[in-house]
Design an enzyme around this catalytic site. Structure first.
Site, PDB file in Angstrom:
ATOM      1  N   LEU A 176       0.842  -1.203   0.000  1.00  0.00           N
ATOM      2  CA  LEU A 176       0.000   0.000   0.000  1.00  0.00           C
ATOM      3  C   LEU A 176       0.877   1.254   0.000  1.00  0.00           C
TER       4      LEU A 176
ATOM      5  N   THR B 113       2.354   5.764  -5.310  1.00  0.00           N
ATOM      6  CA  THR B 113       3.600   6.326  -5.853  1.00  0.00           C
ATOM      7  C   THR B 113       4.427   6.926  -4.730  1.00  0.00           C
TER       8      THR B 113
ATOM      9  N   SER C 178      -0.904   8.804 -10.811  1.00  0.00           N
ATOM     10  CA  SER C 178      -0.244   9.189 -12.064  1.00  0.00           C
ATOM     11  C   SER C 178       0.946   8.280 -12.353  1.00  0.00           C
TER      12      SER C 178
ATOM     13  N   LEU D 276      15.868  17.710 -10.228  1.00  0.00           N
ATOM     14  CA  LEU D 276      16.847  18.341  -9.334  1.00  0.00           C
ATOM     15  C   LEU D 276      17.020  17.551  -8.031  1.00  0.00           C
ATOM     16  N   GLU D 277      15.945  16.904  -7.560  1.00  0.00           N
ATOM     17  CA  GLU D 277      16.104  16.088  -6.341  1.00  0.00           C
ATOM     18  C   GLU D 277      16.969  14.852  -6.631  1.00  0.00           C
TER      19      GLU D 277
ATOM     20  N   VAL E  29      15.021  18.867 -26.519  1.00  0.00           N
ATOM     21  CA  VAL E  29      15.581  17.547 -26.817  1.00  0.00           C
ATOM     22  C   VAL E  29      15.028  17.073 -28.163  1.00  0.00           C
TER      23      VAL E  29
ATOM     24  N   ALA F   3       1.576  14.992  -2.759  1.00  0.00           N
ATOM     25  CA  ALA F   3       0.981  14.051  -1.820  1.00  0.00           C
ATOM     26  C   ALA F   3       0.036  14.750  -0.843  1.00  0.00           C
TER      27      ALA F   3
ATOM     28  N   HIS G 263      15.727  32.096  19.294  1.00  0.00           N
ATOM     29  CA  HIS G 263      17.041  32.438  18.758  1.00  0.00           C
ATOM     30  C   HIS G 263      18.076  31.470  19.300  1.00  0.00           C
TER      31      HIS G 263
HETATM   32  P1  FAD Z   1      -0.643   7.613  -6.214  1.00  0.00           P
HETATM   33  O1  FAD Z   1       0.256   7.833  -5.077  1.00  0.00           O
HETATM   34  O2  FAD Z   1      -0.056   7.595  -7.580  1.00  0.00           O
HETATM   35  O3  FAD Z   1      -1.404   6.251  -5.928  1.00  0.00           O
HETATM   36  C1  FAD Z   1      -2.281   5.677  -6.834  1.00  0.00           C
HETATM   37  C2  FAD Z   1      -2.389   4.204  -6.558  1.00  0.00           C
HETATM   38  O4  FAD Z   1      -3.471   3.675  -7.294  1.00  0.00           O
HETATM   39  C3  FAD Z   1      -1.162   3.397  -6.983  1.00  0.00           C
HETATM   40  O5  FAD Z   1      -0.687   2.620  -5.919  1.00  0.00           O
HETATM   41  C4  FAD Z   1      -1.677   2.511  -8.118  1.00  0.00           C
HETATM   42  O6  FAD Z   1      -1.050   1.237  -8.165  1.00  0.00           O
HETATM   43  C5  FAD Z   1      -3.126   2.382  -7.750  1.00  0.00           C
HETATM   44  N1  FAD Z   1      -4.008   2.062  -8.890  1.00  0.00           N
HETATM   45  C6  FAD Z   1      -4.068   2.690 -10.091  1.00  0.00           C
HETATM   46  N2  FAD Z   1      -5.047   2.164 -10.857  1.00  0.00           N
HETATM   47  C7  FAD Z   1      -5.602   1.172 -10.114  1.00  0.00           C
HETATM   48  C8  FAD Z   1      -6.673   0.280 -10.333  1.00  0.00           C
HETATM   49  N3  FAD Z   1      -7.399   0.312 -11.456  1.00  0.00           N
HETATM   50  N4  FAD Z   1      -6.964  -0.612  -9.365  1.00  0.00           N
HETATM   51  C9  FAD Z   1      -6.260  -0.646  -8.204  1.00  0.00           C
HETATM   52  N5  FAD Z   1      -5.273   0.200  -7.933  1.00  0.00           N
HETATM   53  C10 FAD Z   1      -4.941   1.097  -8.874  1.00  0.00           C
HETATM   54  N6  FAD Z   1       4.859  14.724  -3.603  1.00  0.00           N
HETATM   55  C11 FAD Z   1       5.040  15.444  -2.482  1.00  0.00           C
HETATM   56  O7  FAD Z   1       4.087  16.081  -2.007  1.00  0.00           O
HETATM   57  N7  FAD Z   1       6.253  15.485  -1.844  1.00  0.00           N
HETATM   58  C12 FAD Z   1       7.333  14.821  -2.326  1.00  0.00           C
HETATM   59  O8  FAD Z   1       8.411  14.879  -1.731  1.00  0.00           O
HETATM   60  C13 FAD Z   1       7.185  14.075  -3.516  1.00  0.00           C
HETATM   61  N8  FAD Z   1       8.230  13.395  -4.023  1.00  0.00           N
HETATM   62  C14 FAD Z   1       8.045  12.654  -5.160  1.00  0.00           C
HETATM   63  C15 FAD Z   1       9.162  11.991  -5.692  1.00  0.00           C
HETATM   64  C16 FAD Z   1       9.019  11.236  -6.844  1.00  0.00           C
HETATM   65  C17 FAD Z   1      10.217  10.525  -7.413  1.00  0.00           C
HETATM   66  C18 FAD Z   1       7.738  11.119  -7.465  1.00  0.00           C
HETATM   67  C19 FAD Z   1       7.564  10.274  -8.696  1.00  0.00           C
HETATM   68  C20 FAD Z   1       6.638  11.780  -6.951  1.00  0.00           C
HETATM   69  C21 FAD Z   1       6.788  12.567  -5.808  1.00  0.00           C
HETATM   70  N9  FAD Z   1       5.724  13.280  -5.261  1.00  0.00           N
HETATM   71  C22 FAD Z   1       5.897  14.034  -4.133  1.00  0.00           C
HETATM   72  C23 FAD Z   1       4.376  13.247  -5.866  1.00  0.00           C
HETATM   73  C24 FAD Z   1       3.461  12.276  -5.094  1.00  0.00           C
HETATM   74  O9  FAD Z   1       4.046  11.004  -5.096  1.00  0.00           O
HETATM   75  C25 FAD Z   1       2.078  12.222  -5.736  1.00  0.00           C
HETATM   76  O10 FAD Z   1       1.555  13.524  -5.850  1.00  0.00           O
HETATM   77  C26 FAD Z   1       1.144  11.384  -4.880  1.00  0.00           C
HETATM   78  O11 FAD Z   1       1.631  10.077  -4.730  1.00  0.00           O
HETATM   79  C27 FAD Z   1      -0.255  11.330  -5.507  1.00  0.00           C
HETATM   80  O12 FAD Z   1      -1.081  10.563  -4.699  1.00  0.00           O
HETATM   81  P2  FAD Z   1      -2.369   9.801  -5.270  1.00  0.00           P
HETATM   82  O13 FAD Z   1      -3.007   9.169  -4.085  1.00  0.00           O
HETATM   83  O14 FAD Z   1      -3.168  10.718  -6.101  1.00  0.00           O
HETATM   84  O15 FAD Z   1      -1.818   8.693  -6.275  1.00  0.00           O
HETATM   85  P1  NAD Z   2       7.970  19.053 -13.161  1.00  0.00           P
HETATM   86  O1  NAD Z   2       6.752  19.556 -13.813  1.00  0.00           O
HETATM   87  O2  NAD Z   2       8.317  19.499 -11.795  1.00  0.00           O
HETATM   88  O3  NAD Z   2       9.245  19.401 -14.057  1.00  0.00           O
HETATM   89  C1  NAD Z   2       9.337  19.045 -15.400  1.00  0.00           C
HETATM   90  C2  NAD Z   2      10.393  19.928 -16.039  1.00  0.00           C
HETATM   91  O4  NAD Z   2      10.643  19.415 -17.328  1.00  0.00           O
HETATM   92  C3  NAD Z   2       9.937  21.379 -16.198  1.00  0.00           C
HETATM   93  O5  NAD Z   2      10.952  22.231 -15.741  1.00  0.00           O
HETATM   94  C4  NAD Z   2       9.706  21.500 -17.708  1.00  0.00           C
HETATM   95  O6  NAD Z   2       9.948  22.801 -18.190  1.00  0.00           O
HETATM   96  C5  NAD Z   2      10.726  20.496 -18.235  1.00  0.00           C
HETATM   97  N1  NAD Z   2      10.427  19.965 -19.558  1.00  0.00           N
HETATM   98  C6  NAD Z   2       9.228  19.591 -20.061  1.00  0.00           C
HETATM   99  N2  NAD Z   2       9.376  19.142 -21.328  1.00  0.00           N
HETATM  100  C7  NAD Z   2      10.700  19.224 -21.617  1.00  0.00           C
HETATM  101  C8  NAD Z   2      11.486  18.910 -22.758  1.00  0.00           C
HETATM  102  N3  NAD Z   2      10.925  18.423 -23.869  1.00  0.00           N
HETATM  103  N4  NAD Z   2      12.830  19.109 -22.718  1.00  0.00           N
HETATM  104  C9  NAD Z   2      13.408  19.617 -21.586  1.00  0.00           C
HETATM  105  N5  NAD Z   2      12.703  19.937 -20.485  1.00  0.00           N
HETATM  106  C10 NAD Z   2      11.376  19.732 -20.487  1.00  0.00           C
HETATM  107  O7  NAD Z   2       7.848  17.461 -13.260  1.00  0.00           O
HETATM  108  P2  NAD Z   2       8.720  16.318 -12.578  1.00  0.00           P
HETATM  109  O8  NAD Z   2       9.966  16.868 -12.014  1.00  0.00           O
HETATM  110  O9  NAD Z   2       8.771  15.208 -13.556  1.00  0.00           O
HETATM  111  O10 NAD Z   2       7.782  15.882 -11.380  1.00  0.00           O
HETATM  112  C11 NAD Z   2       6.476  15.330 -11.652  1.00  0.00           C
HETATM  113  C12 NAD Z   2       5.511  15.654 -10.562  1.00  0.00           C
HETATM  114  O11 NAD Z   2       5.867  15.004  -9.354  1.00  0.00           O
HETATM  115  C13 NAD Z   2       5.472  17.137 -10.294  1.00  0.00           C
HETATM  116  O12 NAD Z   2       4.155  17.588 -10.497  1.00  0.00           O
HETATM  117  C14 NAD Z   2       5.852  17.298  -8.876  1.00  0.00           C
HETATM  118  O13 NAD Z   2       4.979  18.148  -8.202  1.00  0.00           O
HETATM  119  C15 NAD Z   2       5.783  15.894  -8.272  1.00  0.00           C
HETATM  120  N6  NAD Z   2       6.962  15.777  -7.404  1.00  0.00           N
HETATM  121  C16 NAD Z   2       6.982  16.532  -6.269  1.00  0.00           C
HETATM  122  C17 NAD Z   2       8.081  16.499  -5.459  1.00  0.00           C
HETATM  123  C18 NAD Z   2       8.098  17.336  -4.226  1.00  0.00           C
HETATM  124  O14 NAD Z   2       7.048  17.797  -3.809  1.00  0.00           O
HETATM  125  N7  NAD Z   2       9.227  17.565  -3.605  1.00  0.00           N
HETATM  126  C19 NAD Z   2       9.179  15.714  -5.778  1.00  0.00           C
HETATM  127  C20 NAD Z   2       9.131  14.990  -6.957  1.00  0.00           C
HETATM  128  C21 NAD Z   2       8.004  15.025  -7.751  1.00  0.00           C
END
Ligand code: FAD
Ligand code: NAD
Length: 466
Positions: free
Chosen positions: A37, A40, A145, A186-187, A237, A320, A444
């Protein structure tokens, strides 16, 4: 089986919605297609990325900061598989915590793909093709997503990878190209740059983290360059090829000049797309929009009255905490309550070092809206705690209304910005003025004093320490 509510997807949106619904007395089921559970965020997002950011930062500090503190670790090495193992253990611990919460809240968990057969019936198909039928009064779609890619690019998951693979590499790459200078790029770029990888970022726009206040991107790019990042800004790209043990990327800049880059891996981080595959939306009378999102109204209700959608699968920032708020919101709406979400005050954080955090409007948005405003800034160079900790890069910036002094936006790049932004969110939720923040007694020496000083600067340029 009969339920009041079925939630499809166990990410931060789905599992939190299920808990709140159960607290409110609804008989609730949660469907997740994967064995663990947490979605993402827990499995391949927020949590594992922060675990690796933490480990790599320890290494970086031990290498570059410890000697200044008089601590010399001769012959230090990295055990990358141990680092990955720790990350996996963190995820596993959170997975079992989430499973425990489901049990504690008496939520029935079904493992399999959830698919509508009609508006009140959902079929769950497990990996071994066993089927369960759930009848329900209400459904919340929280299917999240998946990583997006670029047209014509073969994301082969071997050398041309998404964040999911980048979180599970077997070796520290010597070189890594990152497409996209956004949050993921960047992360995860920071993780590997700290471990010694040569990181090259190719970004389409003229600024990194382009949706945040421009001042933040500028400062972040400057500090990441110091860490060894190379940036190719305003580059489009045109192709990426897997050549066995390396990748070759071709891009074109604004002057139509072509460049070619080589590296061991190419991380594609150009955003994420909503995921609705296999959901059987057509059987529920729901159509996605042009971006693949599920359209919802202000109550997060879809076109079909008993079906709601939350999180990454609908419009709004893919975060999240946004998904969680929406999960609670819908559970309460279904239970007859009148909850509220303030979409203007969802904080955004980038967990690089220094951290970047924002809440409210950017200066660019305020200018575009034609609002009269003033700004105040405070550099961490003048913050006692930051100097004592050798962590004095960055600044806090407060923007307030020219006439009322109400805070319109807070943008911080600096140590612990991710935590400090919570104070700004609370202040703004209560519609504080910059002077209100400036008059609150801050301990402070703390990093949070930078916010107080920036607020005083915005009030009437009366910062006390700069
Ligand atoms: P998800 O977390 O994507 O969960 C959806 C779930 O639904 C999945 O487990 C999937 O398997 C399940 N599912 C899909 N279709 C079906 C189906 N038909 N039947 C059963 N199950 C199904 N956000 C932050 O706020 N802070 C962060 O630091 C951050 N870091 C991130 C780092 C990375 C590398 C990535 C990729 C994302 C990050 N995010 C972060 C974004 C965050 O993960 C998402 O915004 C968040 O998980 C979205 O939550 P959700 O519940 O909408 O969907
Ligand atoms: P993002 O939208 O943050 O960044 C994508 C970047 O790719 C942008 O700067 C955009 O201009 C660039 N881009 C788009 N098309 C391009 C191209 N053809 N060539 C070069 N650059 C291009 O998306 P992400 O970093 O993939 O993250 C996805 C989602 O996950 C975001 O919505 C983010 O909020 C979430 N996320 C959040 C966190 C956090 O909260 N710390 C961490 C990781 C991911």
């Amino acid at each position: 089986m009969e339920y009041d509510l079925v939630v499809i997807g166990s990410g931060p949106g789905g599992y939190i919605a299920a808990i709140r619904a159960s607290q409110l007395g609804l008989k609730t089921a949660l469907i997740e297609k994967y064995k663990t559970l947490g979605g993402t965020c827990l499995n391949v997002g927020c949590i594992p990325s922060k675990a690796l950011l933490d480990s790599s930062e320890h290494y970086h500090n031990a290498l570059h900061k410890f000697p200044v503190h008089g601590i010399n670790l001769k012959g230090m090495t990295i055990d990358f598989s141990a680092m990955m193992l720790r990350k996996n253990e963190v995820v596993a611990q959170m997975n079992s915590g989430t499973a425990y919460l489901m049990k504690k809240n008496k939520i029935d968990v079904f493992t399999g793909v959830g698919s509508f057969t009609d508006t009140k019936t959902i079929k769950v198909t497990s990996a071994d093709k066993k089927e369960s039928i759930l009848n329900t009064k209400y459904t919340i779609i929280a299917t999240g997503s998946k990583p997006a890619s670029l047209p014509g690019l073969n994301l082969d998951k071997k050398r041309i990878i998404s964040s999911t693979e980048a979180l599970n590499l077997k070796e520290i790459p010597k070189s890594l190209i990152v497409i996209g200078g956004g949050v993921i790029g960047l992360e995860l770029g920071s993780v590997y740059a700290r471990l010694g990888t040569k990181v090259s970022v190719v970004e389409y726009m003229d600024s990194v983290i382009p949706t945040m206040d421009r001042a933040l991107g500028k400062e972040l790019q400057r500090t990441l360059k110091k860490l060894g990042f190379e940036f190719y800004m305003k580059h489009k790209v045109t192709g990426v090829e897997n050549k066995g043990k390396k990748v070759v990327l071709k891009a074109e800049n604004a002057k139509s000049e072509n460049i070619e880059l080589e590296a061991e891996y190419c991380l594609v981080a150009v955003g994420r797309k909503p995921y609705t595959e296999g959901l059987g939306l057509e059987n529920a009378g729901i159509k996605t929009d042009e971006k693949g999102r599920i359209p919802v109204d202000e109550k997060l209700q879809t076109k079909t009255a008993n079906i709601y959608a939350i999180g990454d699968v609908i419009a709004g920032p893919m975060l999240a905490h946004k998904a969680e708020e929406e999960g609670v919101f819908v559970a309460e709406v279904i239970s007859g309550q009148k909850p509220h979400i303030n979409y203007d005050l969802i904080p955004g954080v980038v967990y690089t070092w220094p951290e970047v955090a924002s809440v409210g409007q950017t200066e660019e948005q305020i200018k575009e809206a034609g609002l009269p405003y003033k700004t105040g800034t405070f550099s961490y160079k003048a913050n006692g705690r930051a100097v004592a900790n050798m962590d004095n890069n960055g600044f806090a910036k407060v923007i307030s209304h020219q006439e009322t002094d109400e805070v319109l936006g807070v943008h911080i790049i600096g140590p612990r910005a991710a935590d400090i932004i919570g104070e700004a969110a609370v202040a703004m939720e209560f519609r504080a003025s910059a002077e209100d923040i400036g008059r609150i007694c801050h301990a402070h020496p703390t990093f949070s004093e930078a916010l107080k000083e920036a607020a005083l600067d915005a009030t009437d340029k009366r910062s006390l320490n700069s």
